[in-house]
Design an enzyme around this catalytic site. Sequence first.
Site, PDB file in Angstrom:
ATOM      1  N   LYS A  53       0.901  -1.218  -0.103  1.00  0.00           N
ATOM      2  CA  LYS A  53       0.015   0.106   0.104  1.00  0.00           C
ATOM      3  C   LYS A  53       0.761   1.379  -0.088  1.00  0.00           C
ATOM      4  O   LYS A  53       0.639   2.165  -0.652  1.00  0.00           O
ATOM      5  CB  LYS A  53      -0.893   0.030   1.152  1.00  0.00           C
ATOM      6  N   GLN A  97      -4.666  -2.007   9.683  1.00  0.00           N
ATOM      7  CA  GLN A  97      -4.412  -3.212   8.904  1.00  0.00           C
ATOM      8  C   GLN A  97      -4.860  -4.473   9.926  1.00  0.00           C
ATOM      9  O   GLN A  97      -4.632  -4.336  11.031  1.00  0.00           O
ATOM     10  CB  GLN A  97      -2.964  -3.346   8.788  1.00  0.00           C
ATOM     11  N   ASP A 120     -11.251   2.119   3.996  1.00  0.00           N
ATOM     12  CA  ASP A 120     -11.739   0.720   3.810  1.00  0.00           C
ATOM     13  C   ASP A 120     -13.057   0.504   3.757  1.00  0.00           C
ATOM     14  O   ASP A 120     -13.515  -0.483   3.214  1.00  0.00           O
ATOM     15  CB  ASP A 120     -11.212  -0.210   4.904  1.00  0.00           C
TER      16      ASP A 120
END
Length: 286
Positions: A53, A97, A120
């Site tokens: 990322k 994460q 997200d």
Amino acid sequence: MSAELIDGAAIASQVLDEQKQRVAVLWRKKVRPGLAAILVGENPASEVYVRNKARACEEVGLHSELHRLPANCSESDVLALISRLNGNAQVHGILVQLPLPSHLDSERILQSVRPDKDIDGFSWHNLGALVAGNTRLAPCTPTGVMVMLDRVGIEIEGRNAVVIGRSVIVGKPMALMLIGRGATVTVCTSKTRDLREHTSRADILVVAVGKPGLVDGTMIKPGAVVFDVGINRMPDGKLAGDVDFASAREVASHITPVPGGVGRMTVAMLIANTVSAAERLIQPKS
Ligand code: NAD
């Protein structure tokens, strides 16, 4: 028949190029979109994902920062960090994460991210918007599958779509997105009695379970379009999806490989969501 490969790497690279144009517009307005990643503990797979990322951020000109917390940190440590990032004007997107260590309440932590920085798309606000058909920041993996369908030119409306898996990260939002585009959608789970009965009717099949070889060519309708979301580390160290690629390829019309398929798109959509968040956050409030 040998299915056409849906090249996730090539489509992701197109998407990232498009983000560069949007980032250039933001730079002219003196805004550099910023993504903050939070990594708790030392999970090797998470380290790889976070690195990928950060690399994608660098490629398109985004600011990225990584906040590491020790595996034994407290929930209030994580919540305090998120609270600081929520108020930091240089940060337009925040990602936590997953998975988090089991002593932390993942749901409470995810829900503490400001919805307009929730790149997200896991906040109830953004998931609710998706249910209502008013998508804002939507989960990256199913968004990536929708982009692949469109770029390859697959018709969605009126087709039978089967999604295997019902997680909040992939399966459920995937089903909602397909419903939103007029597909007739079936969602299968570990409780489904006869998986084959459903998969063999699917024009579009999305498999997101985490079990290698769950679906093979005998379960697939000839000419179906197959998206293999699963990522499984095999004993020989290689990555495999949930679909038995060799047999599925003989029956499907299009199929995504693992690696090089859906996973590449997930990262690209995360970057696109960060750019969208930055664009929205600088809009004057009416
Ligand atoms: P999860 O464990 O949260 O959900 C798995 C789902 O599979 C559950 O809903 C369960 O009911 C269903 N299931 C389990 N066994 C089944 C069976 N025998 N038949 C039918 N359904 C069954 O997993 P997740 O987070 O949705 O991830 C699924 C897979 O996708 C994993 O391999 C994960 O690593 C991968 N993944 C890939 C990406 C990507 O970018 N490619 C992103 C997210 C997750």
